[in-house]
Structures are given as structure tokens and as C-alpha cells.
Motif scaffolding. Structure first.
Motif, PDB file in Angstrom:
ATOM      1  N   GLU A   1      -3.272   1.440  -9.453  1.00 55.11           N
ATOM      2  CA  GLU A   1      -2.609  -0.147  -9.251  1.00 55.11           C
ATOM      3  C   GLU A   1      -1.362  -0.077 -10.212  1.00 55.11           C
ATOM      4  N   TYR A   2      -0.208  -0.095  -9.432  1.00 60.51           N
ATOM      5  CA  TYR A   2       1.161  -0.264  -9.932  1.00 60.51           C
ATOM      6  C   TYR A   2       1.227  -1.615 -10.113  1.00 60.51           C
ATOM      7  N   PHE A   3       1.906  -2.066 -11.481  1.00 59.30           N
ATOM      8  CA  PHE A   3       2.334  -3.680 -11.688  1.00 59.30           C
ATOM      9  C   PHE A   3       3.577  -3.658 -11.999  1.00 59.30           C
ATOM     10  N   PRO A   4       4.405  -4.715 -11.671  1.00 60.46           N
ATOM     11  CA  PRO A   4       5.792  -4.940 -12.029  1.00 60.46           C
ATOM     12  C   PRO A   4       5.803  -5.343 -13.919  1.00 60.46           C
ATOM     13  N   THR A   5       4.725  -5.564 -14.110  1.00 60.90           N
ATOM     14  CA  THR A   5       4.621  -5.971 -15.624  1.00 60.90           C
ATOM     15  C   THR A   5       4.139  -4.825 -16.506  1.00 60.90           C
ATOM     16  N   PRO A   6       4.960  -4.161 -17.227  1.00 62.04           N
ATOM     17  CA  PRO A   6       4.386  -2.914 -17.989  1.00 62.04           C
ATOM     18  C   PRO A   6       3.091  -3.450 -18.669  1.00 62.04           C
ATOM     19  N   GLY A   7       2.233  -2.433 -19.005  1.00 65.07           N
ATOM     20  CA  GLY A   7       0.994  -2.721 -20.025  1.00 65.07           C
ATOM     21  C   GLY A   7      -0.191  -3.123 -19.251  1.00 65.07           C
ATOM     22  N   VAL A   8      -0.084  -3.647 -18.100  1.00 64.95           N
ATOM     23  CA  VAL A   8      -1.315  -4.211 -17.133  1.00 64.95           C
ATOM     24  C   VAL A   8      -2.144  -2.790 -16.912  1.00 64.95           C
TER      25      VAL A   8
ATOM     26  N   SER B   1      -1.883   2.216  -4.718  1.00 64.98           N
ATOM     27  CA  SER B   1      -1.488   3.701  -4.208  1.00 64.98           C
ATOM     28  C   SER B   1      -3.031   4.277  -4.245  1.00 64.98           C
ATOM     29  N   LEU B   2      -3.067   4.991  -3.048  1.00 63.57           N
ATOM     30  CA  LEU B   2      -4.172   5.897  -2.875  1.00 63.57           C
ATOM     31  C   LEU B   2      -3.886   7.278  -3.331  1.00 63.57           C
ATOM     32  N   ALA B   3      -4.390   7.936  -4.093  1.00 68.14           N
ATOM     33  CA  ALA B   3      -3.836   9.219  -4.544  1.00 68.14           C
ATOM     34  C   ALA B   3      -4.790  10.598  -4.060  1.00 68.14           C
ATOM     35  N   TYR B   4      -4.127  11.310  -3.734  1.00 68.89           N
ATOM     36  CA  TYR B   4      -4.601  12.748  -3.298  1.00 68.89           C
ATOM     37  C   TYR B   4      -4.078  14.040  -3.802  1.00 68.89           C
ATOM     38  N   VAL B   5      -4.682  15.066  -3.554  1.00 73.97           N
ATOM     39  CA  VAL B   5      -4.227  16.389  -3.964  1.00 73.97           C
ATOM     40  C   VAL B   5      -4.131  17.192  -2.687  1.00 73.97           C
ATOM     41  N   VAL B   6      -3.194  17.675  -2.417  1.00 76.67           N
ATOM     42  CA  VAL B   6      -2.919  18.423  -1.119  1.00 76.67           C
ATOM     43  C   VAL B   6      -2.340  19.653  -1.105  1.00 76.67           C
TER      44      VAL B   6
ATOM     45  N   VAL C   1       0.844  -1.189  -0.011  1.00 76.91           N
ATOM     46  CA  VAL C   1      -0.094  -0.011   0.037  1.00 76.91           C
ATOM     47  C   VAL C   1       0.909   1.189  -0.175  1.00 76.91           C
ATOM     48  N   TYR C   2       0.647   2.229  -0.862  1.00 80.02           N
ATOM     49  CA  TYR C   2       1.386   3.150  -1.050  1.00 80.02           C
ATOM     50  C   TYR C   2       0.273   4.422  -0.864  1.00 80.02           C
ATOM     51  N   VAL C   3       0.813   5.889  -0.905  1.00 82.39           N
ATOM     52  CA  VAL C   3       0.033   6.912  -1.014  1.00 82.39           C
ATOM     53  C   VAL C   3       0.819   7.791  -2.258  1.00 82.39           C
ATOM     54  N   ASP C   4      -0.096   8.432  -3.058  1.00 78.51           N
ATOM     55  CA  ASP C   4       0.840   9.644  -3.986  1.00 78.51           C
ATOM     56  C   ASP C   4      -0.122  10.891  -3.663  1.00 78.51           C
TER      57      ASP C   4
ATOM     58  N   SER D   1       5.279  10.323  -3.271  1.00 80.47           N
ATOM     59  CA  SER D   1       4.910   9.069  -2.959  1.00 80.47           C
ATOM     60  C   SER D   1       5.740   8.352  -2.031  1.00 80.47           C
ATOM     61  N   GLY D   2       5.004   7.129  -1.305  1.00 85.45           N
ATOM     62  CA  GLY D   2       5.729   6.391  -0.489  1.00 85.45           C
ATOM     63  C   GLY D   2       4.618   5.304   0.292  1.00 85.45           C
ATOM     64  N   ARG D   3       5.503   4.473   0.788  1.00 88.39           N
ATOM     65  CA  ARG D   3       4.618   3.275   1.726  1.00 88.39           C
ATOM     66  C   ARG D   3       3.827   3.746   2.671  1.00 88.39           C
ATOM     67  N   VAL D   4       2.662   3.143   3.182  1.00 92.65           N
ATOM     68  CA  VAL D   4       2.171   2.896   4.324  1.00 92.65           C
ATOM     69  C   VAL D   4       2.803   2.204   5.193  1.00 92.65           C
ATOM     70  N   LEU D   5       3.264   2.512   6.285  1.00 94.83           N
ATOM     71  CA  LEU D   5       3.911   1.389   7.292  1.00 94.83           C
ATOM     72  C   LEU D   5       2.843   0.882   8.138  1.00 94.83           C
TER      73      LEU D   5
END
Length: 177
Positions: free
Chosen positions: A104-111, A123-128, A28-31, A64-68
Motif C-alpha cells: 500500500e503506497y500512500f502519498p503521506t510518508p510514514g503510513v 500494488s500486487l507484487a510478484y517475482v517473475v 491498482v499497480y503491479v510490481d 512497476s506500473g498501473r493496471v489499466l
């Protein structure tokens, strides 16, 4: 039941444990898209970081970064905004933040349009909005402010990687741009 602090409960993984987790489950990440707003709440500027890319070049990026483990999303947003923009950025994160989208970030390009070669990440994305003085920290080399129109030019979007250009455009559309 005994309460433990997040650090005592193992919020930080060793490099080996993190790599093993990344191979087995989504992380889980936040952007966050940092913005400046006028007195009427209208976005006047969008902040984009300049970072060293893995290939030796430079790229524009969102915060961007991980949620601990045992960390609230709001706390993760504040931690990453301070880590990248400095302690005097003064972000205005709502008490109960709601993302404008989930990427949803995938390690395989194009998904999906979002790619992270290290892992499958959600990743949960926000405008701050940020009100204070920003001084890039950690691995951020600089922070540049663009008008919403400038931020979505082909030149600026081409400087972004991993699909963050798509996320930036989604965030600005969410705001009505």
C-alpha cells in the motif's frame, strides 16, 4: 449488451483525468522483481532497473506500473515487463499469478513503508523469472543483475526509493533468502 475493447472503453485517461482520479481513489499497480533461475528453479540473480529519479539523481527500481481498465493482472505484468525489459525478455508469468504480497503506497510518508507522493496506490507484487535477453526500454537507463546477497546489501538498498527496497527484501524472504 455490447462488448467494447479496452481502448474504446477508455483504458487511457488524459493527464487531467488521471490526476483527478489519483486525488479521489487508490490506483491498482503491479510490481515485479525480475529474476534469473537455474535448472533447479533456484534464483541466481535479481534484476534491478536504473532510472532517473524526480530529483535529478538516479535510483534502482523494480518493474512497476498501473493496471489499466479492463486489463487482466497477468496482461499488466507482461506489458510492464516488456515495456521495461524489452520484447525479448521472455518472462514466465503463470497463467493465474498470485502475488507474494500487497503493498500500500500512500502519498503521506510514514503510513506504511511504501510512499508515492502522487497518489494512494495498491500494488500486487510478484517475482517473475525471465529467460531471454533483457534490453532496458522506456525510461529505464540500464538493468543490472545482482546475486540475492548483493541485491540486499545496504549499498544497493540505499539506491532504491519509495519503499521498493522493503518490497525487494520481502520478495527475497518469500523465496527463502
Amino acid at each position: 449488451m455490447t462488448q467494447t475493447t479496452p481502448r474504446a472503453a477508455g483504458s487511457w485517461l488524459s493527464r487531467e483525468d488521471l490526476d483527478a482520479a489519483r486525488e479521489r481513489l487508490p490506483i491498482v499497480y503491479v510490481d515485479a522483481i525480475p529474476v534469473r533461475v537455474d535448472a533447479h528453479g533456484v534464483v541466481t540473480e535479481v534484476g534491478l532497473l536504473l532510472r532517473a529519479a524526480g530529483n535529478g539523481g538516479l535510483s534502482r527500481a523494480l518493474v512497476s506500473g498501473r493496471v489499466l481498465y479492463h486489463e487482466r493482472v497477468r496482461a499488466a505484468l507482461l506489458r510492464h515487463l516488456e515495456k521495461d525489459l524489452g520484447p525479448l525478455a521472455l518472462p514466465r508469468v503463470p497463467v493465474s499469478p498470485q502475488p507474494f504480497t500487497v503493498a500500500e503506497y500512500f502519498p503521506t510518508p510514514g503510513v506504511t513503508p511504501f510512499h508515492d507522493p502522487r497518489q494512494h496506490a495498491i500494488s500486487l507484487a510478484y517475482v517473475v523469472p525471465v529467460e531471454g535477453d533483457c534490453d532496458p526500454q522506456q525510461d529505464a537507463l540500464e538493468l543490472s543483475w545482482f546475486t540475492p546477497a548483493e541485491a540486499t546489501t545496504e549499498t544497493v538498498l540505499a539506491e532504491m526509493s519509495g519503499g521498493q527496497d522493503v518490497l525487494l527484501q520481502q520478495g527475497l524472504r518469500y523465496l527463502g533468502f
